[in-house]
Design an enzyme around this catalytic site. Structure first.
Site: not given
Ligand code: PLA
Length: 406
Positions: A136, A217, A253
């Site tokens: 991510w 995570d 989610k």
């Molecule tokens: N960890 C991972 C692996 C994630 O994909 C995301 C969110 C988070 C943590 C953090 O989410 P939160 O803080 O909203 O609880 N990833 C998203 C959104 C869904 C983003 O990038 O913020 C994504 O599209 O990858």
């Protein structure tokens, strides 16, 4: 104005690689535009979804006149913390029964990771954290800004579109003893590729033998398989061996609470007195950062988790979301096969969770955005949760054209 702005030298920063996709999408006036960038669940009608059980919990909270808006404690709502630990580690977890777990309410998954990272930077002897390649996009930023030193381990093999298990074992095997290792609990983002349970156990054995510290995570519990327990299995394997383990949980989610920013950070320790001292230090991390967390979202989660009937209703709604995503995978795969689109697209149905890591390159992504108004991250990741039966033909046309011409 006589004097120039004191901020005149501030340079324009680039948009975020994921959230910036939505910014670009919002500027597009085409009626056929489609946002498959951010991982946000949409219904078959393409609308955001508020779960029925969440609406019900909110109604109960509003109707309860005894509720006030006082500050929560620094570590958040006690019930929420207890129930979140049970959700991730299992109701019968010996670590919980032995009071070896400390859990603090944080600002969703990101805030949980950040609090964990700050704690480690202050109180853990090894500053190196190994993150999967790829991962991510926010991970390296969250950890490095907290003062950790970010390294990576091999994870994904583009040729097989699967796990580079050998590479992973080699890289973790040569990491310095004590290093922190970031692991995606399930539904790896962006690849959709998870280790099998046998592979997880090998990872665990290697990490324990080298004294590597696992930091999970967990942003998609329940979204991978549709089962909350099955998706927490890798974490529970690490906790079951009695060693230390860290976990960041998000309810964005799996409960659809995105903007409410509800999450939890836990540290499983080896003894209750250690856990209690660790918690006292977590308070010192949190207090100057945001003092204490917001009350509404955590109250929704606690209301649902503590009532058997509401909990069951949640699991049914969660399973329905997971099933719809799996159904979208099949439909997209079938559509590409029917069109005879060049390439092997079986990874669309093999990958797990919210995203498909399509293998489309930056140029192909840019082509699809320009010609088809389809928005996604430049690494070719698409959010399957943003698709519907209605939009799949459009996406299949775009992928077909991109792989035939670009
Ligand atoms: N960890 C991972 C692996 C994630 O994909 C995301 C969110 C988070 C943590 C953090 O989410 P939160 O803080 O909203 O609880 N990833 C998203 C959104 C869904 C983003 O990038 O913020 C994504 O599209 O990858």
């Amino acid at each position: 104005m006589s004097t120039p702005s004191v901020f005149a030298n501030v340079v324009q920063a680039p948009e975020d690689s994921i959230l910036g996709v939505t910014v670009a999408y919002n500027k597009d006036s085409s009626p056929i535009k489609l946002n498959l960038g951010v991982g946000a669940y949409r219904t078959e009608e393409g609308k955001p979804l508020v779960l029925n059980v969440v609406r019900r919990a909110e109604q109960m909270l509003v109707n309860d006149q005894s509720r006030v808006k006082e500050y929560l404690p620094i570590i958040g709502l006690a019930d929420f913390n207890k129930l979140s630990a049970k959700l991730i580690f299992g109701a019968d977890s010996p670590a919980i029964q032995e009071n070896r777990v400390t859990t603090v309410q944080c600002l969703s998954g990101t805030g949980s990771l950040r609090v964990g990272a700050e704690f480690l930077a202050r109180h853990y002897h090894e500053k190196a954290i190994y993150i999967p390649q790829p991962t991510w996009g926010n991970h390296p930023k969250v950890f490095s800004i907290a003062g950790l030193s970010v390294k990576s381990y091999r994870y994904y093999d583009p040729t097989t579109r699967g796990l580079d298990f050998q590479g992973l074992l080699e890289d973790l095997g040569s990491a310095p003893s004590g290093a922190i290792v970031l692991l995606h609990a399930c539904a790896h983002n962006p690849t959709g590729v998870d280790p099998t349970l046998e592979q997880w156990d090998q990872i665990r054995q290697l990490m324990r033998s080298k004294g590597l510290l696992p930091f999970f995570d967990s942003a998609y519990q329940g979204f991978a398989s549709g089962s909350l327990d099955a998706d927490a299995q890798p974490i529970r394997m690490f906790v079951a061996d009695g060693g230390e383990c860290l976990a960041a949980q998000s309810y964005a989610k799996n409960m659809g609470l995105y903007g409410e920013r509800v999450g939890a950070f836990s540290i499983v320790c080896k003894a209750a007195d250690v856990a209690s001292r660790v918690e006292s230090q977590l308070k010192l991390v949190i207090r100057p950062m945001y003092s204490n967390p917001p009350i509404h979202g955590a109250s929704i989660v606690a209301t649902i988790l503590k009532d058997r009937d509401m909990y069951n209703e949640w699991t049914v709604e969660l399973k329905a979301m997971a099933d719809r995503i799996i159904n979208m995978r099949q439909q997209l795969f079938d559509a590409l096969k029917a069109k005879g689109t060049p390439g092997d697209w079986s990874h669309i149905i093999k990958q797990i969770g919210m995203f498909t890591f399509t293998g489309l390159n930056t140029n192909q992504v840019a082509f699809m955005t320009k010609e088809y108004h389809i928005y996604m991250t430049s690494d070719g990741r698409i959010s399957m949760a943003g698709l519907s039966s209605r939009t799949i033909p459009h996406l299949a046309d775009a992928i077909h054209a991109a792989t035939s011409v670009a």
